[in-house]
Design a protein around this motif. Structure first.
Motif, PDB file in Angstrom:
ATOM      1  N   ALA A  45       0.849  -1.195   0.000  1.00 50.20           N
ATOM      2  CA  ALA A  45       0.000   0.000   0.000  1.00 50.20           C
ATOM      3  C   ALA A  45       0.883   1.244   0.000  1.00 50.20           C
ATOM      4  O   ALA A  45       2.035   1.201   0.446  1.00 50.20           O
ATOM      5  CB  ALA A  45      -0.907  -0.010   1.225  1.00 50.20           C
ATOM      6  N   PRO A  46       0.364   2.380  -0.474  1.00 58.68           N
ATOM      7  CA  PRO A  46       1.163   3.619  -0.522  1.00 58.68           C
ATOM      8  C   PRO A  46       1.225   4.328   0.823  1.00 58.68           C
ATOM      9  O   PRO A  46       0.702   5.432   0.998  1.00 58.68           O
ATOM     10  CB  PRO A  46       0.421   4.458  -1.576  1.00 58.68           C
ATOM     11  N   MET A  47       1.887   3.690   1.783  1.00 55.42           N
ATOM     12  CA  MET A  47       2.026   4.274   3.121  1.00 55.42           C
ATOM     13  C   MET A  47       3.170   5.268   3.120  1.00 55.42           C
ATOM     14  O   MET A  47       4.341   4.881   3.100  1.00 55.42           O
ATOM     15  CB  MET A  47       2.279   3.179   4.146  1.00 55.42           C
ATOM     16  N   ALA A  48       2.828   6.542   3.133  1.00 59.61           N
ATOM     17  CA  ALA A  48       3.831   7.603   3.097  1.00 59.61           C
ATOM     18  C   ALA A  48       3.756   8.413   4.379  1.00 59.61           C
ATOM     19  O   ALA A  48       2.809   8.311   5.164  1.00 59.61           O
ATOM     20  CB  ALA A  48       3.595   8.503   1.880  1.00 59.61           C
ATOM     21  N   ASN A  49       4.755   9.236   4.596  1.00 61.02           N
ATOM     22  CA  ASN A  49       4.794  10.124   5.760  1.00 61.02           C
ATOM     23  C   ASN A  49       5.168  11.539   5.317  1.00 61.02           C
ATOM     24  O   ASN A  49       6.313  11.767   4.943  1.00 61.02           O
ATOM     25  CB  ASN A  49       5.797   9.617   6.786  1.00 61.02           C
ATOM     26  N   PRO A  50       4.222  12.496   5.318  1.00 58.42           N
ATOM     27  CA  PRO A  50       2.831  12.333   5.761  1.00 58.42           C
ATOM     28  C   PRO A  50       2.015  11.561   4.741  1.00 58.42           C
ATOM     29  O   PRO A  50       2.369  11.493   3.564  1.00 58.42           O
ATOM     30  CB  PRO A  50       2.333  13.769   5.879  1.00 58.42           C
ATOM     31  N   GLY A  51       0.939  10.978   5.226  1.00 56.23           N
ATOM     32  CA  GLY A  51       0.039  10.247   4.351  1.00 56.23           C
ATOM     33  C   GLY A  51      -1.365  10.296   4.911  1.00 56.23           C
ATOM     34  O   GLY A  51      -1.568  10.659   6.076  1.00 56.23           O
TER      35      GLY A  51
ATOM     36  N   PHE B   4      -6.499   5.543  -0.270  1.00 57.21           N
ATOM     37  CA  PHE B   4      -5.226   6.215  -0.045  1.00 57.21           C
ATOM     38  C   PHE B   4      -5.171   7.428  -0.963  1.00 57.21           C
ATOM     39  O   PHE B   4      -5.372   7.315  -2.177  1.00 57.21           O
ATOM     40  CB  PHE B   4      -4.049   5.275  -0.317  1.00 57.21           C
ATOM     41  N   TRP B   5      -4.873   8.590  -0.378  1.00 53.77           N
ATOM     42  CA  TRP B   5      -4.858   9.854  -1.118  1.00 53.77           C
ATOM     43  C   TRP B   5      -3.437  10.182  -1.529  1.00 53.77           C
ATOM     44  O   TRP B   5      -2.520  10.199  -0.705  1.00 53.77           O
ATOM     45  CB  TRP B   5      -5.474  10.958  -0.265  1.00 53.77           C
ATOM     46  N   LEU B   6      -3.248  10.440  -2.818  1.00 52.62           N
ATOM     47  CA  LEU B   6      -1.926  10.658  -3.407  1.00 52.62           C
ATOM     48  C   LEU B   6      -1.677  12.118  -3.751  1.00 52.62           C
ATOM     49  O   LEU B   6      -0.611  12.456  -4.258  1.00 52.62           O
ATOM     50  CB  LEU B   6      -1.777   9.813  -4.675  1.00 52.62           C
ATOM     51  N   ALA B   7      -2.645  12.984  -3.481  1.00 53.60           N
ATOM     52  CA  ALA B   7      -2.534  14.408  -3.821  1.00 53.60           C
ATOM     53  C   ALA B   7      -3.175  15.231  -2.721  1.00 53.60           C
ATOM     54  O   ALA B   7      -3.956  14.723  -1.903  1.00 53.60           O
ATOM     55  CB  ALA B   7      -3.206  14.691  -5.170  1.00 53.60           C
ATOM     56  N   ASP B   8      -2.852  16.500  -2.687  1.00 53.71           N
ATOM     57  CA  ASP B   8      -3.369  17.406  -1.655  1.00 53.71           C
ATOM     58  C   ASP B   8      -4.745  17.920  -2.071  1.00 53.71           C
ATOM     59  O   ASP B   8      -4.905  19.081  -2.468  1.00 53.71           O
ATOM     60  CB  ASP B   8      -2.398  18.571  -1.447  1.00 53.71           C
ATOM     61  N   VAL B   9      -5.762  17.057  -1.945  1.00 57.47           N
ATOM     62  CA  VAL B   9      -7.101  17.402  -2.423  1.00 57.47           C
ATOM     63  C   VAL B   9      -8.149  17.321  -1.316  1.00 57.47           C
ATOM     64  O   VAL B   9      -9.335  17.500  -1.580  1.00 57.47           O
ATOM     65  CB  VAL B   9      -7.503  16.482  -3.594  1.00 57.47           C
TER      66      VAL B   9
ATOM     67  N   ALA C  22      -6.239   9.523  -6.019  1.00 61.37           N
ATOM     68  CA  ALA C  22      -6.501   8.587  -4.933  1.00 61.37           C
ATOM     69  C   ALA C  22      -6.768   7.210  -5.516  1.00 61.37           C
ATOM     70  O   ALA C  22      -7.123   7.069  -6.692  1.00 61.37           O
ATOM     71  CB  ALA C  22      -7.699   9.048  -4.103  1.00 61.37           C
ATOM     72  N   VAL C  23      -6.599   6.188  -4.670  1.00 59.60           N
ATOM     73  CA  VAL C  23      -6.906   4.808  -5.052  1.00 59.60           C
ATOM     74  C   VAL C  23      -7.762   4.211  -3.942  1.00 59.60           C
ATOM     75  O   VAL C  23      -7.389   4.257  -2.769  1.00 59.60           O
ATOM     76  CB  VAL C  23      -5.638   3.974  -5.267  1.00 59.60           C
ATOM     77  N   HIS C  24      -8.916   3.655  -4.330  1.00 58.18           N
ATOM     78  CA  HIS C  24      -9.869   3.095  -3.377  1.00 58.18           C
ATOM     79  C   HIS C  24      -9.972   1.590  -3.563  1.00 58.18           C
ATOM     80  O   HIS C  24     -10.107   1.102  -4.683  1.00 58.18           O
ATOM     81  CB  HIS C  24     -11.249   3.736  -3.578  1.00 58.18           C
ATOM     82  N   LEU C  25      -9.906   0.864  -2.446  1.00 61.26           N
ATOM     83  CA  LEU C  25     -10.066  -0.584  -2.442  1.00 61.26           C
ATOM     84  C   LEU C  25     -11.439  -0.914  -1.877  1.00 61.26           C
ATOM     85  O   LEU C  25     -11.718  -0.635  -0.708  1.00 61.26           O
ATOM     86  CB  LEU C  25      -8.970  -1.236  -1.596  1.00 61.26           C
ATOM     87  N   THR C  26     -12.312  -1.490  -2.690  1.00 59.55           N
ATOM     88  CA  THR C  26     -13.621  -1.873  -2.184  1.00 59.55           C
ATOM     89  C   THR C  26     -13.482  -3.008  -1.168  1.00 59.55           C
ATOM     90  O   THR C  26     -12.459  -3.691  -1.106  1.00 59.55           O
ATOM     91  CB  THR C  26     -14.552  -2.327  -3.322  1.00 59.55           C
TER      92      THR C  26
ATOM     93  N   ARG D 218      -9.694  12.370  -9.257  1.00 52.97           N
ATOM     94  CA  ARG D 218      -9.545  11.169 -10.067  1.00 52.97           C
ATOM     95  C   ARG D 218      -9.248  10.000  -9.134  1.00 52.97           C
ATOM     96  O   ARG D 218      -8.180   9.959  -8.527  1.00 52.97           O
ATOM     97  CB  ARG D 218      -8.411  11.350 -11.068  1.00 52.97           C
ATOM     98  N   VAL D 219     -10.217   9.096  -9.002  1.00 50.71           N
ATOM     99  CA  VAL D 219     -10.077   7.962  -8.084  1.00 50.71           C
ATOM    100  C   VAL D 219     -10.018   6.666  -8.883  1.00 50.71           C
ATOM    101  O   VAL D 219     -10.928   6.365  -9.650  1.00 50.71           O
ATOM    102  CB  VAL D 219     -11.239   7.907  -7.083  1.00 50.71           C
ATOM    103  N   LEU D 220      -8.954   5.914  -8.690  1.00 50.49           N
ATOM    104  CA  LEU D 220      -8.814   4.599  -9.302  1.00 50.49           C
ATOM    105  C   LEU D 220      -9.447   3.575  -8.371  1.00 50.49           C
ATOM    106  O   LEU D 220      -9.084   3.490  -7.191  1.00 50.49           O
ATOM    107  CB  LEU D 220      -7.333   4.277  -9.530  1.00 50.49           C
ATOM    108  N   GLU D 221     -10.407   2.814  -8.888  1.00 49.68           N
ATOM    109  CA  GLU D 221     -11.114   1.830  -8.080  1.00 49.68           C
ATOM    110  C   GLU D 221     -10.483   0.448  -8.237  1.00 49.68           C
ATOM    111  O   GLU D 221     -10.265  -0.022  -9.356  1.00 49.68           O
ATOM    112  CB  GLU D 221     -12.592   1.767  -8.484  1.00 49.68           C
TER     113      GLU D 221
END
Length: 310
Positions: A150-156, A285-290, A250-254, A196-199
């Protein structure tokens, strides 16, 4: 998601066993949505991707163990109460949870997310190489390290919706390998604009993302960790998260995607496989400051049986 889908992976099978036990019958037919919710929590709690599977998970792979949970899988898959398990991200109902923060009222950090994501390639590709500090070779079977994909970043920031009445953030309950936290703080957040969310709805979505944005991690601790948890040895890949962030916010896992995908060695190309690890169900998981905070902080305390407002 049908019953066969639920029985494909270790988390789906464990869900069925836990639900069967909570339902109190060897052949459950009616689905209590709260029992199903708690069964997902139990399936998450036993997810550990750096060690061999638990005996219960091994016993559920085939034979009498697998046959014994088929009725539970059929009941869950056919229940209208579970229809939201395949639904996309609910942008209007997202909650960020921070554990061990019940006395903290400051706003969550929702900026600098993209910059942090840009560091993940180097972190994963270089994590725990097979040599010691003196440059001497080590047996990869003895190495453990950054096992997650998973995209675990700091900050995340990763968020999920709420469940039930009164609403409870599912991020409080659906936690892989929890550390026994007793306090937490949550904030309701929402995207500040169109995003833009990737499912990720199942194994094929995860595999396709790895194929499109590949990062090879064979020469890292993941080789040993994923070999232990799946029994497979060979080349490994995971998403190149900075490249994903170029195209998606962002990427969402159902929930269905989690239950059918997590913890499996999934073929990508040739002798390369991948594992979805460290990603809770329904988490985005959010990949941008949105994101912006729109509610909270809400403080929570674990009373030994459930999370309640503190």
């Amino acid at each position: 998601m049908d019953a066969g889908d639920l029985l494909l992976g270790p988390r789906g099978r464990r869900l069925c066993q836990e639900f069967q036990q909570l339902a109190g019958a060897s052949r459950p037919t009616l689905v209590d949505d709260r029992a199903a919710f708690q069964a997902v929590a139990e399936a998450c709690a036993w997810a550990m991707y750096w060690q061999p599977p638990h005996d219960a998970d091994v016993n559920l792979r085939s034979g009498p163990g697998l046959a014994g949970i088929r009725a539970a899988a059929e009941a869950l898959a056919s229940s209208p109460a579970m229809s939201w398990w395949s639904s996309p991200v609910d942008a209007g109902d997202q909650h960020l949870v921070v554990f061990d923060a019940a006395e903290s009222a400051q706003e969550p950090q929702l900026t600098g997310l993209r910059e942090a994501v840009d560091t993940l390639d180097a972190f994963h590709a270089d994590s725990q190489p097979f040599e010691d500090s003196a440059g001497r070779a080590l047996d990869w079977r003895t190495i453990s390290g950054a096992w997650w994909s998973a995209p675990m970043a700091n900050p995340g920031a990763h968020t999920a919706r709420s469940f039930g009445q009164p609403p409870l953030p599912v991020g409080l309950v659906w936690v892989e390998d929890a550390f026994g936290w007793s306090t937490a703080t949550s904030w309701q957040v929402r995207p500040a604009s169109e995003v833009r969310v990737l499912e990720l709805r199942g194994p094929q979505d995860w595999v396709e993302m790895v194929r499109r944005y590949p990062l090879e991690v064979t020469a890292t601790a993941k080789r040993g960790d994923w070999w232990r948890t799946t029994g497979r040895d060979g080349r490994w890949a995971m998403p190149d998260w900075p490249a994903v962030a170029d195209d998606w916010d962002a990427v969402h896992l159902t929930v269905a995607g989690y239950l059918t995908t997590a913890g499996r060695a999934l073929p990508v190309d040739g002798d390369t496989a991948t594992v979805l690890a460290g990603w809770p169900p329904d988490a985005t998981f959010w990949l941008a400051d949105v994101l912006e905070a729109v509610g909270g902080p809400a403080r929570w305390r674990w009373d030994g049986d459930r999370w309640s407002p503190a």
